[in-house]
Design a protein around this motif. Structure first.
Motif, PDB file in Angstrom:
ATOM      1  N   LEU A 121       0.821  -1.214   0.000  1.00  0.00           N
ATOM      2  CA  LEU A 121       0.000   0.000   0.000  1.00  0.00           C
ATOM      3  C   LEU A 121       0.852   1.259   0.000  1.00  0.00           C
ATOM      4  O   LEU A 121       0.531   2.239  -0.676  1.00  0.00           O
ATOM      5  CB  LEU A 121      -0.950   0.003   1.198  1.00  0.00           C
ATOM      6  CG  LEU A 121      -2.153  -0.931   1.078  1.00  0.00           C
ATOM      7  CD1 LEU A 121      -2.912  -0.993   2.397  1.00  0.00           C
ATOM      8  CD2 LEU A 121      -3.069  -0.502  -0.040  1.00  0.00           C
ATOM      9  N   ASP A 122       1.946   1.242   0.744  1.00  0.00           N
ATOM     10  CA  ASP A 122       2.845   2.402   0.746  1.00  0.00           C
ATOM     11  C   ASP A 122       3.420   2.648  -0.644  1.00  0.00           C
ATOM     12  O   ASP A 122       3.532   3.792  -1.091  1.00  0.00           O
ATOM     13  CB  ASP A 122       3.988   2.209   1.751  1.00  0.00           C
ATOM     14  CG  ASP A 122       3.513   2.327   3.192  1.00  0.00           C
ATOM     15  OD1 ASP A 122       2.404   2.871   3.414  1.00  0.00           O
ATOM     16  OD2 ASP A 122       4.250   1.873   4.094  1.00  0.00           O
ATOM     17  N   MET A 123       3.793   1.567  -1.337  1.00  0.00           N
ATOM     18  CA  MET A 123       4.325   1.709  -2.694  1.00  0.00           C
ATOM     19  C   MET A 123       3.262   2.290  -3.619  1.00  0.00           C
ATOM     20  O   MET A 123       3.547   3.184  -4.423  1.00  0.00           O
ATOM     21  CB  MET A 123       4.818   0.362  -3.226  1.00  0.00           C
ATOM     22  CG  MET A 123       6.124  -0.062  -2.616  1.00  0.00           C
ATOM     23  SD  MET A 123       6.797  -1.685  -3.093  1.00  0.00           S
ATOM     24  CE  MET A 123       5.935  -2.191  -4.506  1.00  0.00           C
ATOM     25  N   LEU A 124       2.038   1.797  -3.520  1.00  0.00           N
ATOM     26  CA  LEU A 124       0.961   2.301  -4.370  1.00  0.00           C
ATOM     27  C   LEU A 124       0.669   3.771  -4.085  1.00  0.00           C
ATOM     28  O   LEU A 124       0.448   4.562  -5.002  1.00  0.00           O
ATOM     29  CB  LEU A 124      -0.306   1.473  -4.185  1.00  0.00           C
ATOM     30  CG  LEU A 124      -0.263   0.055  -4.755  1.00  0.00           C
ATOM     31  CD1 LEU A 124      -1.496  -0.726  -4.328  1.00  0.00           C
ATOM     32  CD2 LEU A 124      -0.149   0.093  -6.262  1.00  0.00           C
ATOM     33  N   ARG A 125       0.664   4.138  -2.828  1.00  0.00           N
ATOM     34  CA  ARG A 125       0.374   5.525  -2.463  1.00  0.00           C
ATOM     35  C   ARG A 125       1.504   6.471  -2.857  1.00  0.00           C
ATOM     36  O   ARG A 125       1.268   7.652  -3.094  1.00  0.00           O
ATOM     37  CB  ARG A 125       0.131   5.627  -0.965  1.00  0.00           C
ATOM     38  CG  ARG A 125      -1.182   5.037  -0.533  1.00  0.00           C
ATOM     39  CD  ARG A 125      -1.414   5.261   0.955  1.00  0.00           C
ATOM     40  NE  ARG A 125      -2.534   4.482   1.399  1.00  0.00           N
ATOM     41  CZ  ARG A 125      -2.494   3.581   2.376  1.00  0.00           C
ATOM     42  NH1 ARG A 125      -1.380   3.361   3.034  1.00  0.00           N
ATOM     43  NH2 ARG A 125      -3.572   2.911   2.706  1.00  0.00           N
ATOM     44  N   SER A 126       2.734   5.950  -2.917  1.00  0.00           N
ATOM     45  CA  SER A 126       3.874   6.812  -3.226  1.00  0.00           C
ATOM     46  C   SER A 126       3.897   7.235  -4.691  1.00  0.00           C
ATOM     47  O   SER A 126       4.526   8.227  -5.042  1.00  0.00           O
ATOM     48  CB  SER A 126       5.188   6.129  -2.874  1.00  0.00           C
ATOM     49  OG  SER A 126       5.446   5.066  -3.770  1.00  0.00           O
ATOM     50  N   PHE A 127       3.226   6.490  -5.551  1.00  0.00           N
ATOM     51  CA  PHE A 127       3.210   6.841  -6.963  1.00  0.00           C
ATOM     52  C   PHE A 127       1.878   7.490  -7.304  1.00  0.00           C
ATOM     53  O   PHE A 127       0.832   6.886  -7.161  1.00  0.00           O
ATOM     54  CB  PHE A 127       3.421   5.618  -7.854  1.00  0.00           C
ATOM     55  CG  PHE A 127       3.409   5.976  -9.311  1.00  0.00           C
ATOM     56  CD1 PHE A 127       4.493   6.598  -9.894  1.00  0.00           C
ATOM     57  CD2 PHE A 127       2.299   5.729 -10.095  1.00  0.00           C
ATOM     58  CE1 PHE A 127       4.483   6.952 -11.225  1.00  0.00           C
ATOM     59  CE2 PHE A 127       2.272   6.081 -11.433  1.00  0.00           C
ATOM     60  CZ  PHE A 127       3.369   6.694 -11.997  1.00  0.00           C
ATOM     61  N   GLN A 128       1.936   8.720  -7.734  1.00  0.00           N
ATOM     62  CA  GLN A 128       0.729   9.451  -8.118  1.00  0.00           C
ATOM     63  C   GLN A 128       0.748   9.651  -9.629  1.00  0.00           C
ATOM     64  O   GLN A 128       1.653  10.288 -10.157  1.00  0.00           O
ATOM     65  CB  GLN A 128       0.695  10.807  -7.401  1.00  0.00           C
ATOM     66  CG  GLN A 128      -0.565  11.592  -7.611  1.00  0.00           C
ATOM     67  CD  GLN A 128      -1.762  10.967  -6.922  1.00  0.00           C
ATOM     68  OE1 GLN A 128      -1.632  10.200  -5.996  1.00  0.00           O
ATOM     69  NE2 GLN A 128      -2.940  11.292  -7.399  1.00  0.00           N
ATOM     70  N   THR A 129      -0.231   9.094 -10.328  1.00  0.00           N
ATOM     71  CA  THR A 129      -0.315   9.279 -11.772  1.00  0.00           C
ATOM     72  C   THR A 129      -0.693  10.722 -12.057  1.00  0.00           C
ATOM     73  O   THR A 129      -1.668  11.229 -11.501  1.00  0.00           O
ATOM     74  CB  THR A 129      -1.374   8.329 -12.372  1.00  0.00           C
ATOM     75  OG1 THR A 129      -1.038   6.987 -12.031  1.00  0.00           O
ATOM     76  CG2 THR A 129      -1.438   8.465 -13.879  1.00  0.00           C
TER      77      THR A 129
END
Length: 174
Positions: free
Chosen positions: A65-73
């Motif tokens: 989840l941290d990895m997903l949240r760290s990348f903002q399209t």
């Protein structure tokens, strides 16, 4: 980014009539949801029996989840869609701009924001537009250098011939 042709289906959305395929798709979405709920129940039972396993899974999920949240399209890469859901409501959703329709790659249903039906299959759709402005080119194209004239080329050739002659004469002295 690649060139994408965005599709529309079932427009106008307000007049769309459900098809047999729509009913099958909705049933399939509901079956998938039930299957996932059963798998999750099995995993929760395993975790209750093994606290170490539960802690490891929670840590792995937190990292993911941290990895997903760290990348903002960037918004310029997000296409907005107006969709009609199986429940009959019309909503807006977003997908990456490289998808030509909102039902690709496993995202063919969503929770209805009005009646909360989850899942509710996307049965008709039309593109609205990008969420943000496309970025301008990083640097403007540099103009091509102008072609030298015949006179300029003749001067350059004469200068190079003089330089060549000078170097030859210096080499013969040594």
């Amino acid at each position: 980014m690649r060139e994408v042709e965005y599709e529309s289906y079932g427009c106008p959305l307000e007049n769309y009539q459900l098809t047999r395929q729509d009913h099958r798709q909705q049933e399939q979405s509901e079956n998938i949801r039930l299957w996932v709920e059963n798998v999750l129940a099995e995993k929760e039972a395993e975790e209750q029996a093994d606290p170490v396993l539960a802690a490891g899974r929670r840590a792995a999920a937190a990292r993911a989840l941290d990895m997903l949240r760290s990348f903002q399209t960037p918004e310029r890469e997000i296409m907005r869609w107006r969709v009609r859901l199986y429940c009959g409501h019309i909503a807006e959703t977003q997908r990456h701009c490289e998808n030509g329709k909102p039902t690709l790659h496993g995202s063919s249903s969503m929770q209805c924001p009005e009646c909360r039906k989850d899942p509710s299959a996307i049965v008709a759709f039309e593109p609205i537009g990008l969420a943000g402005e496309p970025s301008s080119p990083a640097k403007p194209e540099t103009p091509k250098p102008k072609r030298p004239t015949r006179t300029e080329l003749e001067r350059r050739v004469a200068a190079l011939e003089r330089e060549n002659e000078r170097l030859r004469s210096r080499g013969s002295e040594a």
